[in-house]
Design a protein around this motif. Structure first.
Motif, PDB file in Angstrom:
ATOM      1  N   THR A 318       2.599 -47.121 -16.528  1.00 26.92           N
ATOM      2  CA  THR A 318       2.588 -46.818 -17.885  1.00 26.92           C
ATOM      3  C   THR A 318       2.457 -45.655 -18.748  1.00 26.92           C
ATOM      4  OG1 THR A 318       0.510 -48.138 -17.337  1.00 26.92           O
ATOM      5  CG2 THR A 318       0.503 -47.133 -19.611  1.00 26.92           C
ATOM      6  N   GLY A 319       2.663 -44.418 -17.673  1.00 31.86           N
ATOM      7  CA  GLY A 319       2.954 -43.521 -17.645  1.00 31.86           C
ATOM      8  C   GLY A 319       4.944 -42.425 -18.358  1.00 31.86           C
ATOM      9  N   ILE A 320       5.243 -43.659 -17.529  1.00 30.16           N
ATOM     10  CA  ILE A 320       7.071 -43.756 -17.933  1.00 30.16           C
ATOM     11  C   ILE A 320       6.651 -44.142 -19.269  1.00 30.16           C
ATOM     12  CG2 ILE A 320       9.278 -44.838 -17.849  1.00 30.16           C
ATOM     13  CD1 ILE A 320       8.274 -44.073 -14.306  1.00 30.16           C
ATOM     14  N   ARG A 321       6.214 -45.291 -19.444  1.00 34.55           N
ATOM     15  CA  ARG A 321       6.282 -45.850 -20.560  1.00 34.55           C
ATOM     16  C   ARG A 321       5.916 -44.876 -21.998  1.00 34.55           C
ATOM     17  NH1 ARG A 321       7.887 -50.782 -22.553  1.00 34.55           N
ATOM     18  NH2 ARG A 321       7.972 -51.382 -20.202  1.00 34.55           N
ATOM     19  N   LEU A 322       5.032 -44.593 -22.260  1.00 32.97           N
ATOM     20  CA  LEU A 322       4.059 -43.994 -22.775  1.00 32.97           C
ATOM     21  C   LEU A 322       4.874 -42.837 -23.386  1.00 32.97           C
ATOM     22  CD1 LEU A 322       0.028 -43.816 -21.845  1.00 32.97           C
ATOM     23  CD2 LEU A 322       1.670 -45.187 -23.555  1.00 32.97           C
ATOM     24  N   LEU A 323       5.593 -42.118 -22.786  1.00 32.49           N
ATOM     25  CA  LEU A 323       6.647 -40.419 -23.156  1.00 32.49           C
ATOM     26  C   LEU A 323       7.977 -41.275 -22.619  1.00 32.49           C
ATOM     27  CD1 LEU A 323       4.182 -38.144 -21.673  1.00 32.49           C
ATOM     28  CD2 LEU A 323       3.807 -38.728 -24.090  1.00 32.49           C
ATOM     29  N   PRO A 324       8.554 -41.663 -23.406  1.00 28.63           N
ATOM     30  CA  PRO A 324      10.065 -41.192 -23.083  1.00 28.63           C
ATOM     31  C   PRO A 324      10.731 -40.529 -23.372  1.00 28.63           C
ATOM     32  CG  PRO A 324       9.435 -43.726 -24.725  1.00 28.63           C
ATOM     33  CD  PRO A 324       8.381 -42.328 -24.635  1.00 28.63           C
ATOM     34  N   GLY A 325      11.188 -40.000 -22.481  1.00 25.92           N
ATOM     35  CA  GLY A 325      12.299 -38.862 -21.951  1.00 25.92           C
ATOM     36  C   GLY A 325      11.051 -37.469 -21.545  1.00 25.92           C
ATOM     37  N   LEU A 333       1.589 -37.137 -15.299  1.00 26.01           N
ATOM     38  CA  LEU A 333      -0.627 -37.048 -15.402  1.00 26.01           C
ATOM     39  C   LEU A 333      -0.826 -37.587 -14.739  1.00 26.01           C
ATOM     40  CD1 LEU A 333      -0.230 -36.076 -18.893  1.00 26.01           C
ATOM     41  CD2 LEU A 333      -1.006 -34.926 -17.432  1.00 26.01           C
ATOM     42  N   PRO A 334      -1.284 -39.168 -14.726  1.00 25.12           N
ATOM     43  CA  PRO A 334      -1.963 -39.999 -14.418  1.00 25.12           C
ATOM     44  C   PRO A 334      -2.195 -39.726 -12.316  1.00 25.12           C
ATOM     45  CG  PRO A 334      -0.111 -41.335 -14.216  1.00 25.12           C
ATOM     46  CD  PRO A 334       0.262 -40.077 -15.305  1.00 25.12           C
ATOM     47  N   PHE A 335      -1.069 -39.271 -11.861  1.00 26.34           N
ATOM     48  CA  PHE A 335      -1.048 -39.568 -10.567  1.00 26.34           C
ATOM     49  C   PHE A 335      -1.647 -37.896 -10.194  1.00 26.34           C
ATOM     50  CE2 PHE A 335       2.583 -41.794 -10.068  1.00 26.34           C
ATOM     51  CZ  PHE A 335       2.363 -42.653  -9.096  1.00 26.34           C
ATOM     52  N   MET A 336      -1.707 -36.989 -11.282  1.00 30.48           N
ATOM     53  CA  MET A 336      -2.490 -35.971 -10.705  1.00 30.48           C
ATOM     54  C   MET A 336      -3.676 -36.635 -10.734  1.00 30.48           C
ATOM     55  SD  MET A 336      -0.324 -32.915 -12.872  1.00 30.48           S
ATOM     56  CE  MET A 336      -1.589 -31.694 -13.079  1.00 30.48           C
ATOM     57  N   ALA A 337      -4.728 -37.133 -11.953  1.00 34.81           N
ATOM     58  CA  ALA A 337      -5.855 -37.484 -12.708  1.00 34.81           C
ATOM     59  C   ALA A 337      -6.329 -38.236 -11.188  1.00 34.81           C
ATOM     60  CB  ALA A 337      -5.954 -38.564 -13.192  1.00 34.81           C
ATOM     61  N   CYS A 338      -5.608 -39.112 -10.568  1.00 31.38           N
ATOM     62  CA  CYS A 338      -5.648 -40.146  -9.762  1.00 31.38           C
ATOM     63  C   CYS A 338      -5.868 -38.843  -8.211  1.00 31.38           C
ATOM     64  CB  CYS A 338      -4.613 -40.766  -8.918  1.00 31.38           C
ATOM     65  SG  CYS A 338      -5.314 -41.987  -7.682  1.00 31.38           S
ATOM     66  N   ALA A 339      -5.407 -37.822  -8.184  1.00 26.52           N
ATOM     67  CA  ALA A 339      -5.535 -36.893  -6.848  1.00 26.52           C
ATOM     68  C   ALA A 339      -6.817 -35.791  -7.289  1.00 26.52           C
ATOM     69  CB  ALA A 339      -4.286 -35.863  -6.623  1.00 26.52           C
ATOM     70  N   LEU A 340      -7.243 -35.273  -9.015  1.00 24.51           N
ATOM     71  CA  LEU A 340      -7.955 -34.693  -8.759  1.00 24.51           C
ATOM     72  C   LEU A 340      -9.582 -36.298  -9.003  1.00 24.51           C
ATOM     73  CD1 LEU A 340      -7.056 -32.950 -12.138  1.00 24.51           C
ATOM     74  CD2 LEU A 340      -7.804 -32.294  -9.900  1.00 24.51           C
ATOM     75  N   GLY A 341      -9.518 -36.831  -9.243  1.00 24.42           N
ATOM     76  CA  GLY A 341     -10.616 -38.549  -8.672  1.00 24.42           C
ATOM     77  C   GLY A 341     -11.119 -38.232  -7.788  1.00 24.42           C
ATOM     78  N   GLN A 342      -9.547 -38.421  -6.118  1.00 28.36           N
ATOM     79  CA  GLN A 342     -10.239 -38.105  -5.064  1.00 28.36           C
ATOM     80  C   GLN A 342     -10.637 -37.029  -4.572  1.00 28.36           C
ATOM     81  OE1 GLN A 342      -5.770 -39.945  -3.790  1.00 28.36           O
ATOM     82  NE2 GLN A 342      -6.557 -41.191  -3.349  1.00 28.36           N
ATOM     83  N   TYR A 413      12.523 -47.172 -17.185  1.00 25.24           N
ATOM     84  CA  TYR A 413      13.218 -46.332 -17.765  1.00 25.24           C
ATOM     85  C   TYR A 413      14.724 -46.472 -18.430  1.00 25.24           C
ATOM     86  CZ  TYR A 413      12.251 -44.445 -12.799  1.00 25.24           C
ATOM     87  OH  TYR A 413      11.136 -43.997 -11.730  1.00 25.24           O
ATOM     88  N   ASP A 414      14.945 -47.783 -18.694  1.00 24.24           N
ATOM     89  CA  ASP A 414      16.350 -47.997 -19.485  1.00 24.24           C
ATOM     90  C   ASP A 414      16.001 -46.892 -20.803  1.00 24.24           C
ATOM     91  OD1 ASP A 414      17.569 -49.417 -17.876  1.00 24.24           O
ATOM     92  OD2 ASP A 414      17.280 -51.437 -18.442  1.00 24.24           O
TER      93      ASP A 414
END
Length: 434
Positions: A318-325, A333-342, A413-414
């Protein structure tokens, strides 16, 4: 530097991810029973220490894109591996909570730097038509690393110092290999690639919602990663060496996570988010209810592993798709948010374990997960119900909704490199031949 094929780089990247994520980060929970017994740590202290690698992961991730541009992929991967070696050595020599905390904090830096380094190298070495497949294989390295750690617990349950010294040696070999196989350049951008457009209000709305879900998932998953082995030893009276089978089940089920996330993007991401988060929450209750039965505990670990790896894969997609380029921002951002949650959940679950016991603590976090799962219709998949409910964004969301052919990890990715007309840039012939 020796040039790797597309698949060769994928396997090599998976090996480095196995070391940095599987051994340096997630293996810690396996040794909590032995470490806490020898160093006389309370559950609350374990929770505080368990939060440290997630905090350092976030801090390292913030600087990783800039470091990749300035240092290059090779130097960043070597630096990441160096932090891994240092952190694992410090853990192996820890004599108290402070030195143990320093070691796991350093290991978190290793984890935060490794994937950006590999992503930068992938953009330079791997044909763009293979980015999705290579990324999936590298992400599976986390599960592989978890599985690799299992024999050390089964046969060396109380020899955690020797085990972490062995992990440090493996990390050192990874450093040497990274210097030999990873290029010094960060990425290669075609001359006809247009700069990414400004982030719209709808994109910010989706990013915020994605990050909130990732944060909540991190909170809910914290008890399992940190205290699952300790729970079955303390409540279920299982031998410490049998806790390794829990991580084996987590790693084995986690290998299917990439497939689930890819299928989710092709169908209905909000529904998959709800289902997987419900499975994650259910695994906590099942483990707390059957800590003395290894078979049921392993089944709970299987459910947890599939749900956790599927959710992280879905958030990446989802993160890759939301911000092309913007690969340095969208999936970060989502991985940072997940780590902050943990990081937020670890000390809380430790405090609840000390005050009310394992069963109560795991049940509370399971309930939180169920509540969040109920809110999954607002998850920002390509089927965006929240946008449909908001009149001012409904038309824009309808225009941006991709077709079936444009879904899936490779399609995401495309769309990272677009021309001035907003169309994906086709790979040149030389890339196709790699």
């Amino acid at each position: 530097m020796k040039t790797l094929s597309n698949m060769g780089f994928a396997l090599f990247g998976a090996a480095l991810v196995a070391i940095s994520y599987g051994l340096a980060r997630f293996a810690f929970g396996l040794f909590v029973p032995s470490i806490s017994a020898e160093l006389e740590l309370t559950a609350y202290l374990v929770g505080i220490i368990g939060a440290l690698p997630f905090i350092s992961f976030v801090l390292a991730t913030l600087f990783a894109p800039l470091a990749a541009d300035r240092l290059g992929a090779r130097n960043l991967a070597v630096l990441s591996g160096g932090f891994g070696v240092a952190g694992l050595v410090v853990i192996s020599q820890s004599s108290n909570a402070l030195s143990l905390g320093v070691g796991v904090f350093i290991c978190g830096i290793c984890t935060g730097l490794m994937m950006p380094a590999l992503t930068a190298a992938m953009q330079a070495l791997v044909s763009r038509t293979m980015h999705g497949r290579v990324s999936s294989i590298m992400n599976a390295g986390t599960s592989v690393g978890i599985i690799v750690a299992v024999p050390t617990v089964i046969f060396l349950a109380d020899a955690w110092r020797f085990t972490y010294s062995t992990f440090a040696v493996l990390a050192g070999l990874g450093v040497v290999a990274a210097w030999y196989f990873i290029p010094s350049v960060s990425r290669v951008i075609p001359a006809n690639a247009a700069p990414p457009p400004p982030i719209t209000r709808l994109q910010w709305s989706r990013l915020i919602r994605l990050s909130l879900f990732a944060f909540a998932m991190g909170v809910v998953s914290a008890p399992f990663w940190l205290f699952a082995p300790d729970l079955v030893v303390t409540l279920g009276a299982l031998p410490a060496n049998q806790t390794g089978w829990l991580w084996f089940a987590v790693g084995l089920a986690g290998l299917g996570g990439a497939m689930v996330s890819d299928l989710a993007d092709r169908n209905n991401p909000p529904i998959t988010q709800a289902l997987m988060l419900m499975m994650l929450s259910s695994s906590l209750v099942l483990l707390a209810a059957s800590p003395d039965q290894l078979g049921l505990a392993m089944f709970a670990a299987l459910v947890f592993g599939l749900a956790y790896m599927s959710l992280t894969g879905l958030y990446l997609m989802t993160g890759i798709r939301l911000l092309p380029g913007r690969l340095s921002m969208g999936p970060v951002l989502p991985f940072m948010a997940c780590a902050l949650g943990q990081a937020a959940g670890s000390p809380v679950v430790g405090m609840l374990v000390d005050s009310s016991g394992y069963a109560y603590a795991f049940s509370v976090f399971s309930a939180i997960g169920i509540v969040v799962a109920i809110l999954s219709p607002i998850y920002p998949g390509h089927i965006d119900y929240w946008a449909d409910w908001t009149e001012e964004t409904a038309e824009e969301a309808q225009e941006e909704q991709p077709s079936v052919e444009d879904t899936g990890l490779q399609a995401a990715y495309d769309h990272q490199l677009l021309d001035e007309n907003g169309e994906p840039i086709e790979p040149v012939a030389i890339n196709e031949a790699q």
